[in-house]
Scaffold this motif. Structure first.
Motif, PDB file in Angstrom:
ATOM      1  N   MET A   1       0.819  -1.198   0.000  1.00  0.00           N
ATOM      2  CA  MET A   1       0.000   0.000   0.000  1.00  0.00           C
ATOM      3  C   MET A   1       0.860   1.257   0.000  1.00  0.00           C
ATOM      4  SD  MET A   1      -3.165  -0.436  -0.340  1.00  0.00           S
ATOM      5  CE  MET A   1      -3.617   1.208   0.040  1.00  0.00           C
ATOM      6  N   GLU A   2       1.957   1.193   0.731  1.00  0.00           N
ATOM      7  CA  GLU A   2       2.841   2.360   0.770  1.00  0.00           C
ATOM      8  C   GLU A   2       3.323   2.711  -0.634  1.00  0.00           C
ATOM      9  OE1 GLU A   2       7.201   3.569   2.568  1.00  0.00           O
ATOM     10  OE2 GLU A   2       6.084   1.973   3.538  1.00  0.00           O
ATOM     11  N   GLN A   3       3.713   1.697  -1.407  1.00  0.00           N
ATOM     12  CA  GLN A   3       4.188   1.928  -2.773  1.00  0.00           C
ATOM     13  C   GLN A   3       3.109   2.560  -3.636  1.00  0.00           C
ATOM     14  OE1 GLN A   3       7.322   1.526  -4.022  1.00  0.00           O
ATOM     15  NE2 GLN A   3       6.478   2.546  -5.810  1.00  0.00           N
ATOM     16  N   VAL A   4       1.883   2.117  -3.485  1.00  0.00           N
ATOM     17  CA  VAL A   4       0.766   2.661  -4.263  1.00  0.00           C
ATOM     18  C   VAL A   4       0.557   4.133  -3.922  1.00  0.00           C
ATOM     19  CG1 VAL A   4      -1.720   2.512  -4.688  1.00  0.00           C
ATOM     20  CG2 VAL A   4      -0.366   0.420  -4.486  1.00  0.00           C
ATOM     21  N   LEU A   5       0.521   4.446  -2.642  1.00  0.00           N
ATOM     22  CA  LEU A   5       0.311   5.841  -2.221  1.00  0.00           C
ATOM     23  C   LEU A   5       1.459   6.734  -2.680  1.00  0.00           C
ATOM     24  CD1 LEU A   5      -1.161   5.293   1.328  1.00  0.00           C
ATOM     25  CD2 LEU A   5      -2.340   6.187  -0.681  1.00  0.00           C
ATOM     26  N   VAL A   6       2.682   6.248  -2.543  1.00  0.00           N
ATOM     27  CA  VAL A   6       3.833   7.036  -2.996  1.00  0.00           C
ATOM     28  C   VAL A   6       3.720   7.303  -4.494  1.00  0.00           C
ATOM     29  CG1 VAL A   6       6.333   6.958  -3.386  1.00  0.00           C
ATOM     30  CG2 VAL A   6       5.400   6.390  -1.145  1.00  0.00           C
ATOM     31  N   ASN A   7       3.364   6.288  -5.266  1.00  0.00           N
ATOM     32  CA  ASN A   7       3.233   6.455  -6.705  1.00  0.00           C
ATOM     33  C   ASN A   7       2.177   7.510  -7.055  1.00  0.00           C
ATOM     34  OD1 ASN A   7       3.711   5.628  -9.546  1.00  0.00           O
ATOM     35  ND2 ASN A   7       1.564   5.039  -9.386  1.00  0.00           N
ATOM     36  N   LEU A   8       1.017   7.439  -6.433  1.00  0.00           N
ATOM     37  CA  LEU A   8      -0.037   8.418  -6.727  1.00  0.00           C
ATOM     38  C   LEU A   8       0.377   9.829  -6.314  1.00  0.00           C
ATOM     39  CD1 LEU A   8      -3.285   6.450  -5.796  1.00  0.00           C
ATOM     40  CD2 LEU A   8      -2.211   6.741  -8.040  1.00  0.00           C
ATOM     41  N   LEU A   9       1.064   9.940  -5.186  1.00  0.00           N
ATOM     42  CA  LEU A   9       1.530  11.260  -4.747  1.00  0.00           C
ATOM     43  C   LEU A   9       2.605  11.818  -5.673  1.00  0.00           C
ATOM     44  CD1 LEU A   9       1.592  10.691  -0.899  1.00  0.00           C
ATOM     45  CD2 LEU A   9       0.167  12.349  -2.133  1.00  0.00           C
ATOM     46  N   VAL A  10       3.540  10.985  -6.088  1.00  0.00           N
ATOM     47  CA  VAL A  10       4.587  11.441  -7.009  1.00  0.00           C
ATOM     48  C   VAL A  10       3.966  11.900  -8.326  1.00  0.00           C
ATOM     49  CG1 VAL A  10       6.537  10.648  -8.430  1.00  0.00           C
ATOM     50  CG2 VAL A  10       6.488  10.151  -5.990  1.00  0.00           C
ATOM     51  N   ASN A  11       3.004  11.138  -8.838  1.00  0.00           N
ATOM     52  CA  ASN A  11       2.334  11.542 -10.079  1.00  0.00           C
ATOM     53  C   ASN A  11       1.630  12.883  -9.914  1.00  0.00           C
ATOM     54  OD1 ASN A  11       3.193   9.259 -11.420  1.00  0.00           O
ATOM     55  ND2 ASN A  11       1.235   8.198 -11.284  1.00  0.00           N
ATOM     56  N   ALA A  12       0.944  13.067  -8.790  1.00  0.00           N
ATOM     57  CA  ALA A  12       0.239  14.327  -8.548  1.00  0.00           C
ATOM     58  C   ALA A  12       1.222  15.488  -8.415  1.00  0.00           C
ATOM     59  CB  ALA A  12      -0.635  14.214  -7.294  1.00  0.00           C
ATOM     60  N   LEU A  13       2.304  15.268  -7.686  1.00  0.00           N
ATOM     61  CA  LEU A  13       3.313  16.320  -7.521  1.00  0.00           C
ATOM     62  C   LEU A  13       3.972  16.674  -8.849  1.00  0.00           C
ATOM     63  CD1 LEU A  13       4.886  15.181  -4.148  1.00  0.00           C
ATOM     64  CD2 LEU A  13       3.469  17.216  -4.534  1.00  0.00           C
ATOM     65  N   ASP A  14       4.232  15.663  -9.674  1.00  0.00           N
ATOM     66  CA  ASP A  14       4.785  15.927 -11.001  1.00  0.00           C
ATOM     67  C   ASP A  14       3.813  16.758 -11.839  1.00  0.00           C
ATOM     68  OD1 ASP A  14       7.096  14.528 -10.431  1.00  0.00           O
ATOM     69  OD2 ASP A  14       6.522  12.738 -11.587  1.00  0.00           O
ATOM     70  N   ALA A  15       2.527  16.477 -11.702  1.00  0.00           N
ATOM     71  CA  ALA A  15       1.511  17.182 -12.496  1.00  0.00           C
ATOM     72  C   ALA A  15       1.427  18.666 -12.142  1.00  0.00           C
ATOM     73  CB  ALA A  15       0.142  16.532 -12.313  1.00  0.00           C
ATOM     74  N   VAL A  16       1.683  19.015 -10.890  1.00  0.00           N
ATOM     75  CA  VAL A  16       1.543  20.416 -10.472  1.00  0.00           C
ATOM     76  C   VAL A  16       2.869  21.159 -10.392  1.00  0.00           C
ATOM     77  CG1 VAL A  16      -0.583  19.957  -9.193  1.00  0.00           C
ATOM     78  CG2 VAL A  16       1.603  19.895  -7.984  1.00  0.00           C
ATOM     79  N   GLU A  17       3.960  20.469 -10.661  1.00  0.00           N
ATOM     80  CA  GLU A  17       5.278  21.091 -10.552  1.00  0.00           C
ATOM     81  C   GLU A  17       5.366  22.359 -11.393  1.00  0.00           C
ATOM     82  OE1 GLU A  17      10.002  19.978 -10.955  1.00  0.00           O
ATOM     83  OE2 GLU A  17       8.506  18.532 -11.596  1.00  0.00           O
ATOM     84  N   GLY A  18       5.780  23.445 -10.751  1.00  0.00           N
ATOM     85  CA  GLY A  18       5.973  24.721 -11.426  1.00  0.00           C
ATOM     86  C   GLY A  18       4.696  25.513 -11.658  1.00  0.00           C
ATOM     87  N   ARG A  19       3.563  24.996 -11.265  1.00  0.00           N
ATOM     88  CA  ARG A  19       2.288  25.704 -11.470  1.00  0.00           C
ATOM     89  C   ARG A  19       2.010  26.650 -10.310  1.00  0.00           C
ATOM     90  NH1 ARG A  19      -1.262  23.367 -15.312  1.00  0.00           N
ATOM     91  NH2 ARG A  19      -3.049  24.285 -14.248  1.00  0.00           N
ATOM     92  N   GLN A  20       1.594  27.841 -10.638  1.00  0.00           N
ATOM     93  CA  GLN A  20       1.199  28.782  -9.602  1.00  0.00           C
ATOM     94  C   GLN A  20      -0.104  28.285  -8.987  1.00  0.00           C
ATOM     95  OE1 GLN A  20       1.265  32.795 -10.895  1.00  0.00           O
ATOM     96  NE2 GLN A  20       0.562  33.608  -8.955  1.00  0.00           N
ATOM     97  N   GLY A  21      -0.196  28.321  -7.674  1.00  0.00           N
ATOM     98  CA  GLY A  21      -1.392  27.844  -6.982  1.00  0.00           C
ATOM     99  C   GLY A  21      -1.503  26.331  -6.971  1.00  0.00           C
TER     100      GLY A  21
END
Length: 110
Positions: A1-21
């Protein structure tokens, strides 16, 4: 489960990287029947053609130095092995909500 959560969080963080707000939210909801863990971002969203392929092994929109394209494929296998599923829900105006749904199990000591 930890791996799944880390993967989803990394994907989300990558998606918002450099975006204002930039925003990433995690929510846990427990019902009598299931546990829901949702990771939502306000990134650019996901192209419908890409959405069809995101759980394929080795499919990625990232460069080779950023990942192999195994994250969602492995995550889906892990969640399925627990009797659950991962849902990806694009948001109107951009962003994505990735939800893990797992059946609630009765505790043996009850």
């Amino acid at each position: 489960m930890e791996q799944v959560l880390v993967n989803l969080l990394v994907n989300a963080l990558d998606a918002v990287e450099g975006r204002q707000g930039a925003k990433v939210e995690v929510e846990l909801v427990l019902t009598p029947d299931e546990a829901l863990i949702a990771v939502e971002d306000n990134g650019p969203g996901i192209d419908p053609q890409v959405m069809q392929r995101v759980s394929e092994p080795f499919f990625t929109t990232k460069s080779k130095s950023e990942g192999l394209g195994l994250g969602l494929a492995i995550s889906s296998e892990i969640i399925t092995s627990f009797g659950g599923r991962i849902d990806l829900d694009p948001r109107a105006g951009g962003g994505l909500c990735a939800s893990i749904r797992l059946p609630r199990l009765e505790r043996e000591d009850q």
